[in-house]
Motif scaffolding. Structure first.
Motif, PDB file in Angstrom:
ATOM      1  N   LEU A  81      11.479   4.273  -5.482  1.00  0.00           N
ATOM      2  CA  LEU A  81      11.085   3.953  -4.117  1.00  0.00           C
ATOM      3  C   LEU A  81       9.876   3.026  -4.103  1.00  0.00           C
ATOM      4  O   LEU A  81       9.828   2.038  -3.351  1.00  0.00           O
ATOM      5  CB  LEU A  81      10.768   5.230  -3.338  1.00  0.00           C
ATOM      6  N   ALA A  82       8.893   3.346  -4.959  1.00  0.00           N
ATOM      7  CA  ALA A  82       7.708   2.490  -5.044  1.00  0.00           C
ATOM      8  C   ALA A  82       8.081   1.099  -5.533  1.00  0.00           C
ATOM      9  O   ALA A  82       7.556   0.088  -5.039  1.00  0.00           O
ATOM     10  CB  ALA A  82       6.676   3.124  -5.976  1.00  0.00           C
ATOM     11  N   ALA A  83       9.007   1.024  -6.483  1.00  0.00           N
ATOM     12  CA  ALA A  83       9.429  -0.278  -7.013  1.00  0.00           C
ATOM     13  C   ALA A  83      10.136  -1.100  -5.944  1.00  0.00           C
ATOM     14  O   ALA A  83       9.915  -2.315  -5.828  1.00  0.00           O
ATOM     15  CB  ALA A  83      10.344  -0.077  -8.218  1.00  0.00           C
ATOM     16  N   LEU A  84      10.989  -0.454  -5.144  1.00  0.00           N
ATOM     17  CA  LEU A  84      11.691  -1.156  -4.072  1.00  0.00           C
ATOM     18  C   LEU A  84      10.708  -1.768  -3.082  1.00  0.00           C
ATOM     19  O   LEU A  84      10.819  -2.951  -2.712  1.00  0.00           O
ATOM     20  CB  LEU A  84      12.633  -0.187  -3.349  1.00  0.00           C
ATOM     21  N   LEU A 124       0.835  -1.203   0.000  1.00  0.00           N
ATOM     22  CA  LEU A 124       0.000   0.000   0.000  1.00  0.00           C
ATOM     23  C   LEU A 124       0.871   1.254   0.000  1.00  0.00           C
ATOM     24  O   LEU A 124       0.542   2.249  -0.670  1.00  0.00           O
ATOM     25  CB  LEU A 124      -0.928  -0.011   1.210  1.00  0.00           C
ATOM     26  N   GLU A 125       1.984   1.223   0.730  1.00  0.00           N
ATOM     27  CA  GLU A 125       2.903   2.363   0.714  1.00  0.00           C
ATOM     28  C   GLU A 125       3.465   2.597  -0.676  1.00  0.00           C
ATOM     29  O   GLU A 125       3.581   3.742  -1.133  1.00  0.00           O
ATOM     30  CB  GLU A 125       4.047   2.138   1.701  1.00  0.00           C
ATOM     31  N   ALA A 126       3.811   1.520  -1.373  1.00  0.00           N
ATOM     32  CA  ALA A 126       4.294   1.648  -2.751  1.00  0.00           C
ATOM     33  C   ALA A 126       3.237   2.296  -3.631  1.00  0.00           C
ATOM     34  O   ALA A 126       3.539   3.170  -4.464  1.00  0.00           O
ATOM     35  CB  ALA A 126       4.676   0.270  -3.296  1.00  0.00           C
ATOM     36  N   ALA A 127       1.972   1.884  -3.457  1.00  0.00           N
ATOM     37  CA  ALA A 127       0.889   2.471  -4.251  1.00  0.00           C
ATOM     38  C   ALA A 127       0.721   3.954  -3.939  1.00  0.00           C
ATOM     39  O   ALA A 127       0.455   4.766  -4.840  1.00  0.00           O
ATOM     40  CB  ALA A 127      -0.412   1.716  -3.981  1.00  0.00           C
ATOM     41  N   CYS A 128       0.889   4.329  -2.667  1.00  0.00           N
ATOM     42  CA  CYS A 128       0.759   5.739  -2.287  1.00  0.00           C
ATOM     43  C   CYS A 128       1.870   6.586  -2.903  1.00  0.00           C
ATOM     44  O   CYS A 128       1.627   7.714  -3.349  1.00  0.00           O
ATOM     45  CB  CYS A 128       0.779   5.876  -0.769  1.00  0.00           C
ATOM     46  N   LEU A 129       3.095   6.064  -2.906  1.00  0.00           N
ATOM     47  CA  LEU A 129       4.192   6.808  -3.532  1.00  0.00           C
ATOM     48  C   LEU A 129       3.967   6.964  -5.026  1.00  0.00           C
ATOM     49  O   LEU A 129       4.268   8.010  -5.614  1.00  0.00           O
ATOM     50  CB  LEU A 129       5.521   6.102  -3.260  1.00  0.00           C
ATOM     51  N   LEU A 130       3.433   5.926  -5.643  1.00  0.00           N
ATOM     52  CA  LEU A 130       3.096   6.020  -7.066  1.00  0.00           C
ATOM     53  C   LEU A 130       2.000   7.052  -7.282  1.00  0.00           C
ATOM     54  O   LEU A 130       2.054   7.848  -8.232  1.00  0.00           O
ATOM     55  CB  LEU A 130       2.657   4.646  -7.572  1.00  0.00           C
ATOM     56  N   ALA A 141       7.509  -2.395  -3.587  1.00  0.00           N
ATOM     57  CA  ALA A 141       6.678  -3.395  -4.254  1.00  0.00           C
ATOM     58  C   ALA A 141       7.419  -4.718  -4.400  1.00  0.00           C
ATOM     59  O   ALA A 141       6.834  -5.794  -4.216  1.00  0.00           O
ATOM     60  CB  ALA A 141       6.241  -2.882  -5.625  1.00  0.00           C
ATOM     61  N   LEU A 142       8.712  -4.661  -4.710  1.00  0.00           N
ATOM     62  CA  LEU A 142       9.505  -5.891  -4.812  1.00  0.00           C
ATOM     63  C   LEU A 142       9.638  -6.561  -3.448  1.00  0.00           C
ATOM     64  O   LEU A 142       9.533  -7.790  -3.333  1.00  0.00           O
ATOM     65  CB  LEU A 142      10.891  -5.569  -5.369  1.00  0.00           C
ATOM     66  N   LEU A 143       9.854  -5.758  -2.422  1.00  0.00           N
ATOM     67  CA  LEU A 143      10.020  -6.302  -1.077  1.00  0.00           C
ATOM     68  C   LEU A 143       8.732  -6.968  -0.588  1.00  0.00           C
ATOM     69  O   LEU A 143       8.753  -8.081  -0.065  1.00  0.00           O
ATOM     70  CB  LEU A 143      10.426  -5.182  -0.123  1.00  0.00           C
ATOM     71  N   GLY A 144       7.614  -6.280  -0.767  1.00  0.00           N
ATOM     72  CA  GLY A 144       6.345  -6.825  -0.302  1.00  0.00           C
ATOM     73  C   GLY A 144       5.720  -7.827  -1.242  1.00  0.00           C
ATOM     74  O   GLY A 144       4.878  -8.635  -0.830  1.00  0.00           O
ATOM     75  N   GLY A 145       6.135  -7.789  -2.513  1.00  0.00           N
ATOM     76  CA  GLY A 145       5.504  -8.656  -3.497  1.00  0.00           C
ATOM     77  C   GLY A 145       5.815 -10.128  -3.300  1.00  0.00           C
ATOM     78  O   GLY A 145       4.967 -10.988  -3.595  1.00  0.00           O
ATOM     79  N   VAL A 146       7.004 -10.454  -2.815  1.00  0.00           N
ATOM     80  CA  VAL A 146       7.393 -11.863  -2.663  1.00  0.00           C
ATOM     81  C   VAL A 146       6.487 -12.591  -1.677  1.00  0.00           C
ATOM     82  O   VAL A 146       5.905 -13.630  -2.014  1.00  0.00           O
ATOM     83  CB  VAL A 146       8.880 -11.974  -2.260  1.00  0.00           C
TER      84      VAL A 146
END
Length: 239
Positions: free
Chosen positions: A217-220, A106-112, A222-227
């Motif tokens: 930042l959003a990609a980082l 959700l944080e990644a989505a907010c930064l995006l 998303a990769l961390l939480g995506g796994v």
């Protein structure tokens, strides 16, 4: 990012090493978001001390817009923290691997979203700034609540006042011969360094790239939480 490393950082069973590594990474993200966000909205949004003072000043001086912006920031930060608590509770009830990953996604989505807001609304300052401040404060509330729950309130990543205070205490203990906790000094020093380096990177990236600086930042995140999130999807499909 290796998959096993992402799983270790966000595992339900916590370790001191995992907490430290996650804290350093999130401190970098917070520093970058805070510094880069300031260049966009002329306000620091990773901590609420200044917002409370701004609300008080706005009320006393009769500055309605400043008061509304500060109160909106406080409410947004609190809403972000509450959202993390809800997501973690949701994950724990379902015994999910992604119990700590959902707030990061959700944080990644907010930064995006912040990047998109900047691209679309930057010319409309009266509309953009309050919306951007709210999004950034919500994002920082998410992150601060997450690392608080993960570390049992031992680590903070969105502000450094407590970090510098604790560093001073440990250094004072060493100077008076009481003996400092080397592991804690390493943790605190790493958090302070990560926040500072993140601030430099965020300010430089925003100066060069504009609102697109939020994308790495959003990609980082998303990769961390995506796994872990993909692990849970795999479990659901296997049932």
């Amino acid at each position: 990012m290796p998959q096993h490393y992402a799983r270790r950082l966000l595992a339900s069973e916590r370790t001191a090493e995992g907490n430290a590594h996650l804290g350093w990474m999130l401190a970098f993200v917070a520093g970058a978001t805070n510094a880069g966000g300031f260049l966009a909205v002329q306000q620091y949004t990773s901590h609420m001390t200044g917002m409370v003072s701004a609300a008080a000043d706005g009320l006393v001086l009769g500055r309605a817009q400043a008061l509304a912006t500060a109160l909106g920031a406080l409410l947004s930060f609190g809403a972000g923290a509450a959202c993390t608590a809800l997501l973690v509770h949701f994950g724990r009830r379902r015994r999910a691997h992604s119990v700590f990953a959902l707030p990061l996604l959700l944080e990644a989505a907010c930064l995006l979203l912040f990047g998109l807001l900047g691209a679309w609304l930057a010319g409309l300052r009266a509309l953009f700034i309050p919306a951007a401040v709210a999004v950034l404060c919500f994002t920082m509330g998410l992150q601060n609540a997450l690392i608080t729950k993960v570390s049992r309130a031992e680590i903070r990543t969105t502000h450094v006042t407590g970090i510098v205070t604790d560093l001073g205490i440990e250094l004072g203990r060493r100077l008076c011969g009481a003996g400092a906790d080397a592991a804690r000094l390493r943790l605190l020093g790493g958090l302070l360094l990560a926040f500072a380096v993140g601030g430099l990177a965020g300010a430089w990236a925003f100066k060069v790239m504009g609102y697109a600086a939020t994308l790495p930042l959003a990609a980082l995140l998303a990769l961390l939480g995506g796994v872990p999130a993909l692990d849970d999807l795999g479990r659901l499909r296997a049932r």
